[in-house]
Design an enzyme around this catalytic site. Structure first.
Site, short mmCIF file in Angstrom:
data_model
loop_
_atom_site.label_atom_id
_atom_site.label_comp_id
_atom_site.label_asym_id
_atom_site.label_seq_id
_atom_site.Cartn_x
_atom_site.Cartn_y
_atom_site.Cartn_z
N ASP A 192 4.16 22.72 -34.70
CA ASP A 192 5.24 23.26 -36.23
C ASP A 192 4.39 22.79 -37.36
O ASP A 192 3.15 21.96 -36.92
CB ASP A 192 5.76 22.15 -35.76
CG ASP A 192 7.14 22.14 -37.21
OD1 ASP A 192 7.23 23.24 -37.43
OD2 ASP A 192 7.73 21.57 -37.93
N CYS A 233 2.58 1.91 3.11
CA CYS A 233 3.26 1.16 3.43
C CYS A 233 4.78 1.67 3.15
O CYS A 233 6.24 1.66 3.38
CB CYS A 233 3.16 -0.32 2.61
SG CYS A 233 1.50 -1.27 3.82
N CYS A 264 0.97 -1.35 0.10
CA CYS A 264 -0.06 -0.31 0.21
C CYS A 264 0.87 0.99 0.18
O CYS A 264 1.95 1.24 -0.09
CB CYS A 264 -1.29 0.09 1.24
SG CYS A 264 0.50 0.28 3.06
#
Length: 710
Positions: free
Chosen positions: A396, A18, A15
């Site tokens: 461009d 963690c 997690c």
């Protein structure tokens, strides 16, 4: 003394909290200067010295395994429902149901009822308590600590049933979070496993299978039909169609022959090929893509930075509120201690910031991973969010909105010459020239049957054209300035030239000092897809589309009008494009620049989002731009905008869900309606909503589903 960064892959990290704790523990190692955990890509970067044993000890609380960077963790193929945490969650649910059967059949305080609920708590919450109790001893208050306190408190005041439900729902939310993150990570695992780890290599007269790490530059790689390329290289023998979908996202095979580039991970579909290896395994285009995507997932997006700062103050605030709810009413107004301690525990549960913490990273990881699978490289959550906020896009011209290669569009001969005569004469002169316009004439002449003409004494006239001697006459080819100087440009020719130039075409005149043989018009062709792409961008909410080009104003305006662009700016040098981007930002806010990543580098870097065309094999595009469209194809642009807008909406919805449900639950404290099971449902409900909402981004491969939802 300078230290190198050591990179590792991780297994078992469960997690976000963690990950943060693991990072903190590694930084506490005396020989480590700094550490960064990339939760999305399961990677760890350590600055300093630390053994794998030390690193695994720092992650022992979550069962984290540390592997070398070149050793990808094995994919866990165990079905979701057969994983240990899923099984214990199901067993816990079984004992909860049994407990409530006993609750209604026997006394609620019966030892059998309490014992059954206690078994549900122990089985379902074993992993939770193992971490939570250790943290409690160290006064380290994370989500698991808060949950542990709440469940122990529930047991102390006799709410065994609700404690068991809290354990089950928390375990369920953890399992769902793990499931969603693993689904998102699968995008990266797919990329990592695309290229084979071995290849057939020809050295001298022998052919042997080698690991990619042992293959050297200039080795000859053998590719048979149906095989995947393990390395980047250049074809030196054979021709075939190659499927480059893994790199460019385009499933239509590309025909390649001698001298063409081959990318690692692409599939040879037809012929036998011998490919000279041009890059080491760590430098291949695929390796760069994987590295950049993993780094992108580690980068904190603006939304995530907000959430991280908010959570830093949010958790202590919730603990303080829970304590006040538990003790103030009994002390101030003599209310029941049991009732208000219970409500305080419920506040503690509802305040767990689990859903808030994962609200942004789950969406970011999912969107970036899926974009990579579709040939779009987004180099960070910040760029994903910025793309979702774009108001204007600058393009461009050459090679972006147009094909980038000029073609002959008109041939206007004068009596008594024919089109074939004009092309033959022009070809004879331009065969000596290296100018791009010359190549367009040569290409066209090869398609038309005409008599062969020889030219002598070729001479280039800088900025104007060229001349040569043909059949004893000095013949010129060049622009109107050249022919006005030699005095042979009649009035009717001037009118025709003006008409063609107004259409955005470059005009060349062929003739002598006293006669015009004919006129040739050349133009860089607009990409067929450009028309629909500009239209799609307006529908997606892009307010302005602007073309920036170094071409002359007449040509640029003609192309801009054909495409329906909002604005056209011509005669621009690279530094002018940079200045223009800054002025557009002041006028429109968030602005993207789309270019080829080479001469547009300054403008790409200064735009809010720099988008490079043709990132496959182009180091400049990969390095300069924030987003690289791996295929040389603008069709990916509306999809990228659409996906980014969708991801931004999902992130905002996730934050609203996670905070909104908790605020509603906390308000239930006032009438005393908040219960432990309602609190955990609010927490789990928010987590579930965040996870499911983020998983909608997994449909990113289906362009229409994204476009229809924006």
């Amino acid at each position: 003394m300078a230290t190198n960064d050591n990179v590792y892959r991780l297994q078992g990290l469960s997690c976000m909290n963690c990950a943060a704790k693991f990072e903190k523990n590694i930084r506490a190692i005396s020989t480590v200067e700094d550490a960064q955990v990339n939760f999305g890509a399961l990677k760890l970067t350590v600055k300093g010295d630390a053994t794998i044993a030390q690193l695994e000890k720092a992650g022992a609380f979550d069962g984290i395994k540390v592997l070398s960077e070149n050793e990808p963790p094995p994919e866990n193929t165990t079905p979701f429902w057969r994983k240990r945490e899923s099984i214990t969650t199901i067993i816990s649910l079984f004992f909860i149901i049994a407990g409530y059967v006993l609750y209604f059949q026997l006394e609620p305080k019966s030892p059998f009822t309490i014992g059954t609920f206690a078994l549900a708590i122990i089985i379902g919450g074993y992993d939770l308590f193992k971490v939570g109790l250790k943290n409690l001893v160290k006064l380290d208050f994370d989500m698991k600590t808060l949950m542990t306190i709440a469940i122990i408190g529930a047991a102390i005041i006799g709410e065994w049933g609700e404690g068991a439900i809290v354990v089950f729902l928390f375990a369920l939310s953890e399992a769902l979070e793990s499931f969603s993150i693993n689904k998102a990570r699968k995008s990266i695992r797919t990329l990592i496993n695309i290229a084979p780890r071995k290849a057939m290599i020809k050295r001298g007269n022998s052919v042997e299978e080698l690991n990619v790490e042992d293959i050297r530059i200039n080795d000859i790689m053998i590719l048979k039909p149906g095989e995947k390329a393990a390395m980047d290289g250049e074809i030196i023998k054979g021709e075939s169609s190659l499927n480059q979908a893994t790199i460019t996202g385009e499933s239509i095979p590309v025909h390649k022959t001698f001298g063409d580039e081959v990318f690692a991970g692409t599939i040879n579909q037809e012929g036998y090929l011998e490919v000279r290896v041009t890059k080491r395994v760590e430098d291949t285009t695929l390796s760069k893509i994987i590295h950049l995507v993993e780094e992108a997932q580690a980068e904190r997006a603006p939304s995530q930075q907000f959430v991280d700062k908010f959570a830093k103050y949010y958790t202590p605030a919730i603990m303080a509120i829970a304590l006040l709810v538990a003790i103030l009413p009994p002390i101030v107004v003599g209310a029941s201690w049991t009732e208000w301690i219970y409500l305080g525990l419920a506040v503690l549960v509802v305040g767990c910031p689990c859903a808030l913490v994962i609200s942004t990273p789950v969406a970011i990881v999912t969107a970036i991973g899926n974009a990579a699978r579709n040939g779009i490289l987004i180099k960070g959550g910040i760029h994903l969010e910025e793309t979702g906020r774009l108001n204007a896009i600058a393009f461009d011209k050459t090679g972006t909105l147009t094909e980038g290669t000029p073609e002959v569009t008109d041939i206007v001969p004068t009596e008594p010459y024919s089109e074939a005569d004009i092309l033959s004469l022009a070809h004879a002169i331009e065969a000596y020239s290296q100018h791009p316009l010359a190549s367009a004439i040569i290409k066209k002449a090869k398609l038309v049957e005409g008599k062969k003409v020889n030219a002598e004494n070729f001479q280039s006239i800088t900025g104007k054209g060229a001349k040569a001697v043909i059949n004893g006459k000095e013949v010129y080819i060049g622009n109107s300035v050249l022919f006005e100087e030699i005095g042979s440009l009649p009035r009717e020719s001037k009118q025709r030239i003006s008409s063609l130039q107004a259409e955005g075409k470059t005009v060349m005149i062929l003739g002598t000092s006293n006669e015009v043989y004919g006129i040739i018009a050349v133009a860089d062709q607009i990409r067929k897809s450009s028309f629909s792409i500009i239209d799609q961008l307006f529908k997606l909410g892009i307010q302005k589309t602007i073309m920036l080009t170094g071409d002359n104003k007449t040509t640029a305006v003609a192309i801009g009008n054909q495409l329906g662009l909002s604005e056209t700016r011509a005669d621009l040098l690279p530094e002018d494009k940079l200045t223009t981007i800054k002025s557009l930002q002041q006028k429109y806010g968030k602005v993207a620049m789309v270019g080829d990543g080479v001469n547009d580098a300054p403008a790409l870097a200064s735009a809010n989002v720099g988008i490079a065309m043709g990132g496959a094999g182009t180091d400049t595009a990969l390095e300069t731009a924030n987003i690289a469209l791996m295929a040389d194809d603008l069709e990916k642009l509306p999809y990228t905008i659409s996906l980014s807008r969708k991801a931004l909406h999902v992130i905002k919805q996730n934050i609203a869900f996670s905070l909104g449900l908790k605020i509603i639950a906390l308000l239930l404290v006032i009438p005393g309606w908040l219960t432990l099971w309602l609190a955990i449902i609010a927490d789990v409900g928010a987590t579930l909503l965040v996870v499911l909402n983020s998983m909608r981004l997994m449909r990113a491969g289906e362009r229409s589903s994204i476009e229809n939802n924006v």
